[in-house]
Each structure stands twice: as structure tokens, then as C-alpha cells.
Motif scaffolding. Structure first.
Motif, PDB file in Angstrom:
ATOM      1  N   MET A 222     -18.143  14.946 -12.411  1.00  0.00           N
ATOM      2  CA  MET A 222     -19.563  14.502 -11.894  1.00  0.00           C
ATOM      3  C   MET A 222     -19.774  13.356 -11.732  1.00  0.00           C
ATOM      4  N   SER A 223     -18.824  12.484 -12.216  1.00  0.00           N
ATOM      5  CA  SER A 223     -19.582  11.253 -11.727  1.00  0.00           C
ATOM      6  C   SER A 223     -17.668   9.650 -10.888  1.00  0.00           C
ATOM      7  N   GLY A 224     -17.109  10.697 -10.055  1.00  0.00           N
ATOM      8  CA  GLY A 224     -16.125  10.056  -9.870  1.00  0.00           C
ATOM      9  C   GLY A 224     -15.633  11.039  -8.129  1.00  0.00           C
ATOM     10  N   SER A 225     -14.942  10.278  -7.271  1.00  0.00           N
ATOM     11  CA  SER A 225     -14.277  10.694  -6.640  1.00  0.00           C
ATOM     12  C   SER A 225     -12.391  10.536  -7.226  1.00  0.00           C
ATOM     13  N   VAL A 226     -12.085  11.683  -7.309  1.00  0.00           N
ATOM     14  CA  VAL A 226     -10.591  12.031  -7.566  1.00  0.00           C
ATOM     15  C   VAL A 226      -9.822  12.971  -5.938  1.00  0.00           C
ATOM     16  N   LEU A 227      -9.435  13.060  -5.568  1.00  0.00           N
ATOM     17  CA  LEU A 227      -8.555  13.192  -4.629  1.00  0.00           C
ATOM     18  C   LEU A 227      -6.731  13.036  -5.355  1.00  0.00           C
ATOM     19  N   ARG A 228      -6.093  13.911  -4.409  1.00  0.00           N
ATOM     20  CA  ARG A 228      -4.986  13.676  -4.945  1.00  0.00           C
ATOM     21  C   ARG A 228      -4.446  13.264  -3.219  1.00  0.00           C
ATOM     22  N   VAL A 229      -3.104  11.992  -3.127  1.00  0.00           N
ATOM     23  CA  VAL A 229      -2.856  11.376  -2.151  1.00  0.00           C
ATOM     24  C   VAL A 229      -1.391  11.225  -2.237  1.00  0.00           C
ATOM     25  N   THR A 230      -0.326  10.868  -1.192  1.00  0.00           N
ATOM     26  CA  THR A 230       0.946  10.504  -1.018  1.00  0.00           C
ATOM     27  C   THR A 230       0.971   8.423  -1.305  1.00  0.00           C
ATOM     28  N   ASP A 231       1.964   7.913  -1.389  1.00  0.00           N
ATOM     29  CA  ASP A 231       1.833   6.752  -1.259  1.00  0.00           C
ATOM     30  C   ASP A 231       3.103   6.899  -0.305  1.00  0.00           C
TER      31      ASP A 231
ATOM     32  N   MET B  32      -9.478   1.354  -1.076  1.00  0.00           N
ATOM     33  CA  MET B  32      -8.528   1.630  -2.015  1.00  0.00           C
ATOM     34  C   MET B  32      -7.340   2.340  -0.908  1.00  0.00           C
ATOM     35  N   LEU B  33      -7.814   3.614  -0.181  1.00  0.00           N
ATOM     36  CA  LEU B  33      -6.691   3.399   0.498  1.00  0.00           C
ATOM     37  C   LEU B  33      -5.994   3.039   1.493  1.00  0.00           C
ATOM     38  N   HIS B  34      -6.556   2.032   2.121  1.00  0.00           N
ATOM     39  CA  HIS B  34      -5.816   1.371   2.756  1.00  0.00           C
ATOM     40  C   HIS B  34      -4.991   0.164   2.198  1.00  0.00           C
ATOM     41  N   ARG B  35      -5.947  -0.046   1.151  1.00  0.00           N
ATOM     42  CA  ARG B  35      -4.693  -1.425   0.027  1.00  0.00           C
ATOM     43  C   ARG B  35      -3.564  -0.878  -0.653  1.00  0.00           C
ATOM     44  N   TRP B  36      -3.797   0.266  -0.693  1.00  0.00           N
ATOM     45  CA  TRP B  36      -2.557   1.413  -1.672  1.00  0.00           C
ATOM     46  C   TRP B  36      -1.788   1.760  -1.116  1.00  0.00           C
ATOM     47  N   ASP B  37      -2.149   1.799   0.219  1.00  0.00           N
ATOM     48  CA  ASP B  37      -0.578   2.895   1.087  1.00  0.00           C
ATOM     49  C   ASP B  37      -0.639   3.639   1.308  1.00  0.00           C
ATOM     50  N   LEU B  38      -2.235   4.237   0.993  1.00  0.00           N
ATOM     51  CA  LEU B  38      -1.668   5.672   0.327  1.00  0.00           C
ATOM     52  C   LEU B  38      -2.444   6.874   0.991  1.00  0.00           C
TER      53      LEU B  38
ATOM     54  N   GLU C 267     -27.008   7.962  -8.142  1.00  0.00           N
ATOM     55  CA  GLU C 267     -26.967   8.089  -6.436  1.00  0.00           C
ATOM     56  C   GLU C 267     -26.966   6.574  -5.015  1.00  0.00           C
ATOM     57  N   HIS C 268     -27.138   6.010  -5.823  1.00  0.00           N
ATOM     58  CA  HIS C 268     -26.736   4.772  -4.968  1.00  0.00           C
ATOM     59  C   HIS C 268     -24.801   4.143  -5.469  1.00  0.00           C
ATOM     60  N   TRP C 269     -24.383   4.789  -6.141  1.00  0.00           N
ATOM     61  CA  TRP C 269     -22.864   4.408  -5.996  1.00  0.00           C
ATOM     62  C   TRP C 269     -22.500   5.624  -4.649  1.00  0.00           C
ATOM     63  N   LEU C 270     -22.925   6.656  -5.197  1.00  0.00           N
ATOM     64  CA  LEU C 270     -22.852   7.758  -4.108  1.00  0.00           C
ATOM     65  C   LEU C 270     -22.550   7.142  -2.647  1.00  0.00           C
ATOM     66  N   ALA C 271     -23.484   6.819  -2.223  1.00  0.00           N
ATOM     67  CA  ALA C 271     -23.533   6.595  -0.949  1.00  0.00           C
ATOM     68  C   ALA C 271     -22.660   5.201  -0.981  1.00  0.00           C
ATOM     69  N   ASP C 272     -22.201   4.389  -1.399  1.00  0.00           N
ATOM     70  CA  ASP C 272     -21.113   3.538  -1.234  1.00  0.00           C
ATOM     71  C   ASP C 272     -19.753   4.276  -1.886  1.00  0.00           C
ATOM     72  N   ALA C 273     -19.463   5.042  -2.028  1.00  0.00           N
ATOM     73  CA  ALA C 273     -18.359   6.142  -2.638  1.00  0.00           C
ATOM     74  C   ALA C 273     -17.436   5.892  -1.328  1.00  0.00           C
ATOM     75  N   PRO C 274     -17.151   6.959  -0.070  1.00  0.00           N
ATOM     76  CA  PRO C 274     -16.588   7.296   1.028  1.00  0.00           C
ATOM     77  C   PRO C 274     -16.280   5.689   1.098  1.00  0.00           C
ATOM     78  N   GLY C 275     -16.200   4.796   1.192  1.00  0.00           N
ATOM     79  CA  GLY C 275     -16.411   3.267   1.205  1.00  0.00           C
ATOM     80  C   GLY C 275     -15.340   2.748   0.818  1.00  0.00           C
ATOM     81  N   THR C 276     -15.156   2.829  -0.686  1.00  0.00           N
ATOM     82  CA  THR C 276     -14.781   2.217  -1.340  1.00  0.00           C
ATOM     83  C   THR C 276     -13.161   3.667  -1.548  1.00  0.00           C
ATOM     84  N   VAL C 277     -13.384   4.234  -1.425  1.00  0.00           N
ATOM     85  CA  VAL C 277     -12.165   5.009  -1.270  1.00  0.00           C
ATOM     86  C   VAL C 277     -11.499   4.991  -0.181  1.00  0.00           C
ATOM     87  N   ALA C 278     -12.239   5.241   0.620  1.00  0.00           N
ATOM     88  CA  ALA C 278     -11.160   4.595   2.259  1.00  0.00           C
ATOM     89  C   ALA C 278     -10.252   2.804   1.970  1.00  0.00           C
TER      90      ALA C 278
END
Length: 312
Positions: free
Chosen positions: A53-62, A37-43, A24-35
Motif C-alpha cells: 500500500m505504501s512502498g515499492s517492493v521489487l525482486r532483484v538480483t545482486d 538505489m538499483l544503481h547504487r547497490w548494483d542490483l 501521492e507526492h511520494w509516488l511521483a518521485d518513487a520511480p526515480g528513487t528506486v532507480a
């Protein structure tokens, strides 16, 4: 940004496992972490995969328009070696790790297309077990990297925790009729650990939902890598494919599925049953500790089935 070459993977950092004491603690921060990494890796983000069950998994394009997958995982001890395990499996049998950030527990992976889980395919249980067993045999032929957690150590730790919790669950275990069976399974661990193969690279969570069909064959995802006895990994397949525990003769059905999977994987079926008995006993105690009484009762029934197979 080049994305088509595999990178050298390392274990994820343990520090974040202490920073997030619960999912639950991690889920509160997960959207910010995903954002981040999307920016850092230009996705560019696409739709999310369903079922994690325990992660955020997204389809992305580079930046070149290549379809890829971004996975940001909840930091937990069992997942520390996931990226290394994916890298160590034979080529073509797991997604390729293209980028890794050990501190945010993030990976950029090649896409598995169509990515249909074995559990969702319309085929007989026998065919599914044979597919999974053959895949398991290929995976366990891989060399295990130095430093990977050992199965025997992990199971000894889990068993010690279970024993510590037995006194508080004595009444519940007696009510479920498995108090002696749990003790028996835990008592068997030292001999089981000492008597079998010890050097194979294991997936660690080899359930049918983690086996996907790709355009070129079958691949695995979401490993919890260990090094040890290949017979350890087959238990989820045997009980989760075809729902054998719900049949009129679960002992015979589970035994038949066990033998099918073990033959395809070239594992000893009796050792596979003994690992299954131990893992089921651990699950009974774990669910009782988590106050999941219905799940504990279901695992207790499964434990009676495995006990009959081991000693039948």
C-alpha cells in the motif's frame, strides 16, 4: 559487493516525512528513487511484488546473481523503526536487512521463498490462528531496543486526536449507534495502559498479510515496531482470518477466535479484547474523518461486537 551479512540498522530519517506531505507526492518521485538505489547497490530489477500500500517492493538480483528484495517505503511516522524491528526479531523470523539507506527509506532484504501470506494459505481459521499466535509469542520474547516508540504513548496520541475530532462526528456516531461505545473505549485507555505488561517488542501491524511462509517456517514482514503489551498485536488476526464478523453469530465466533489466538500467543484474552475494542473505536473516528463512511459503518458494527465480548 558482499550482500550476505546483516548490517547494523538505524531508524529511518524523519526529514523525508515532511518532504512528502502525502502518498501521492511520494509516488511521483518513487520511480526515480528506486532507480537510484538499483544503481547504487548494483542490483538488477525483477518483477514487482503486488499488494503493497505504501512502498515499492521489487525482486532483484545482486552482482553475484543472488535473489534479494529491494524495498523503498513511503516515509511515514509509523514506519521509522521498521529496519530496526526486523533486525531485533529472533533469527529466522523476519527477513535480514543487508543494506539500508535511512534518507531514501530503502532496504535490501533477503528473499522470503515462497513468501505465501498466511491469509492465502488453505487451512482452517483455527490452524491459522494457532500458527500466528505461536509466532507472535516468539516475536514478543525479543528485547526491545532503546528509543523504540512506546505503545502507551502512541495510543494516547491517537486517542487525543480522536477526541479532538469527536464533536464534528457526533451526528454520524449517533446515527451509527456507537457514540457511547467510542467514548467508553477511549475512556478505558489510561487504565488499560497502566495495568498490563509494558516491555515486549511488538510488530505493530500483525495482520495475516504480513505473515509469510518461508522454506524454513513462518516469518513476518512490514513491522511498525512498538514496545508494550503483547495483547495489543493480536486484534487483526482475530477479525481478518475466517471473516468471523460476517457469520450468523459474530460475537460467539469472534470470541472463539480471540481465545484461540490468545492461548497460542500466551496472552490474556480479555486484555486482547480490550485493545481490540479501543483500536476499533479509533478506526471508526479515523474513517469518518477521512470521509470513508462505508468503512466507518463496518468498523462501527465491529465495535458493537467487541463491546459485547469485553463486557459479556
Amino acid at each position: 559487493m558482499p550482500t550476505l551479512a546483516a548490517m547494523h540498522c538505524v531508524p529511518f530519517e524523519l526529514g523525508p516525512t515532511e518532504a512528502y506531505p502525502s502518498l501521492e507526492h511520494w509516488l511521483a518521485d518513487a520511480p526515480g528513487t528506486v532507480a537510484t538505489m538499483l544503481h547504487r547497490w548494483d542490483l538488477t530489477a525483477g518483477e514487482a511484488y503486488v499488494g503493497g500500500m505504501s512502498g515499492s517492493v521489487l525482486r532483484v538480483t545482486d552482482s553475484a546473481g543472488t535473489p534479494l528484495v529491494l524495498k523503498v517505503t513511503y516515509p511515514h511516522v509509523e514506519g521509522v523503526w521498521e529496519a530496526v524491528g526486523l533486525q531485533m526479531f529472533p533469527s529466522g523470523l523476519a527477513p535480514t536487512v543487508l543494506r539500508q539507506d535511512p534518507w531514501t527509506w530503502s532496504m535490501l532484504l533477503t528473499e522470503v521463498d515462497p513468501g505465501i501470506p498466511l491469509a492465502s494459505e488453505e487451512m482452517s481459521p483455527t490452524e491459522a490462528l494457532q500458527i500466528a499466535g505461536r509466532l507472535h509469542h516468539e516475536l514478543t520474547a525479543s528485547a526491545a531496543p532503546t528509543g523504540l516508540p512506546r505503545l502507551t504513548d502512541a495510543m494516547a496520541e491517537y486517542a487525543a486526536t480522536a477526541r479532538d475530532n469527536l464533536p464534528q462526528h457526533s451526528s454520524a456516531l449517533h446515527f451509527l449507534g456507537v457514540d457511547a461505545l467510542v467514548e467508553q473505549a477511549l475512556d478505558a485507555l489510561p487504565e488499560l495502559s497502566a495495568s498490563g505488561p509494558t516491555g515486549s517488542l511488538l510488530h505493530g501491524d500483525f495482520n495475516p498479510g504480513n505473515i509469510l511462509r518461508s522454506s524454513s517456517g513462518w516469518v513476518v514482514i512490514d513491522p511498525k515496531p512498538l514496545v508494550g503489551d503483547p495483547a495489543f498485536d493480536l486484534w487483526p488476526l482475530v477479525t481478518q482470518i475466517g471473516a468471523p464478523l460476517t457469520t450468523t453469530d459474530p460475537v460467539s465466533k469472534v470470541r472463539d477466535q480471540l481465545i484461540t489466538a490468545a492461548r497460542a500467543a500466551e496472552c490474556d484474552w480479555h486484555r486482547t479484547a480490550r485493545w481490540a475494542e479501543l483500536r476499533t473505536a479509533l478506526n471508526v473516528v479515523w474513517h469518518l474523518t477521512s470521509k470513508e463512511t462505508d468503512l466507518a459503518a463496518a468498523e462501527a458494527f465491529a465495535l458493537t461486537v467487541w463491546s459485547q465480548i469485553v463486557r459479556g
